[in-house]
Design a protein around this motif. Structure first.
Motif: not given
Length: 204
Positions: A11-31
């Motif tokens: 992955x590129x750095x930008x892809x990693x940033x987007x993936x980590x932020x998106x994953x965190x957002x989904x997890x927080x919404x689930x919580x």
């Protein structure tokens, strides 16, 4: 262009940033959805729920603090990059779980729907994090290590650990709440077990 450059196996750095932020957002919404229905989940998040329900502590703060001891294991076993990404994901998720209740209000949440959709959201968020070589810390670190070391499915490993946490829930919750929490944990971990395999998805 280095931040944007990616290859078939990295992955590129930008892809990693987007993936980590998106994953965190989904997890927080689930919580947030599980919390609105007074349900629990496994892992360090489950421990955070237990302390919140029994002692009135902030879930976000407790979740962040509970994960601190696992970063040394992550660094020793899975490397600095994984550790930094995981620390970031845990910090973002912790912060969002504190902010989201002021932004999104669930006036009525059917507990069964909360268990299914909340578990699916957290599982999908963790799937995104796993595919960017990150996790939500805690048992997820151990599950990923055991998968990398022995080939055990991360979802099934975490499911077993989650059941231990849910067993402790009998101290603070009714059998109905615990049964629905098991449903949420099963939904989460089956999402991981079915969709995350290192032999299918090898991007690092």
């Amino acid at each position: 262009m280095g931040f944007w450059a990616s290859t078939p196996d990295r992955h590129s750095v930008i892809e990693d940033v987007q993936g980590i932020v998106a994953g965190s957002m989904l997890a927080a919404l689930g919580v947030t959805m599980l919390s609105a229905a007074d349900l629990l989940i496994g892992g360090t998040a489950g421990l955070g729920f237990l302390l919140r329900y029994s002692m009135g502590l902030s879930f976000g703060l407790v979740f962040f603090l509970l994960n601190l001891p696992f970063y040394w294991i992550a660094y020793r076993r899975l490397g600095l990059a994984f550790t930094v990404k995981t620390f970031t994901a845990v910090a973002v998720t912790s912060l969002l779980t504190e902010i989201l209740p002021a932004l999104i209000s669930f006036e009525h949440v059917n507990p069964v729907a909360a268990a299914l959709f909340g578990g699916l959201l957290i599982g999908t968020g963790m799937l995104a994090l796993f595919r960017h070589r990150a996790s939500l810390g805690g048992f997820g670190i151990l599950a990923l290590y055991l998968q990398d070391r022995f080939g055990w499915r991360a979802g099934f490993v975490q499911l077993g650990l989650d059941l231990v946490v849910l067993a402790l829930s009998f101290l603070v919750a009714s059998p109905v709440v615990i049964a629905l929490s098991v449903l949420a944990a099963a939904t989460l971990n089956l999402t991981l077990a079915i969709n995350h395999r290192t032999d299918r998805y090898v991007v690092r």
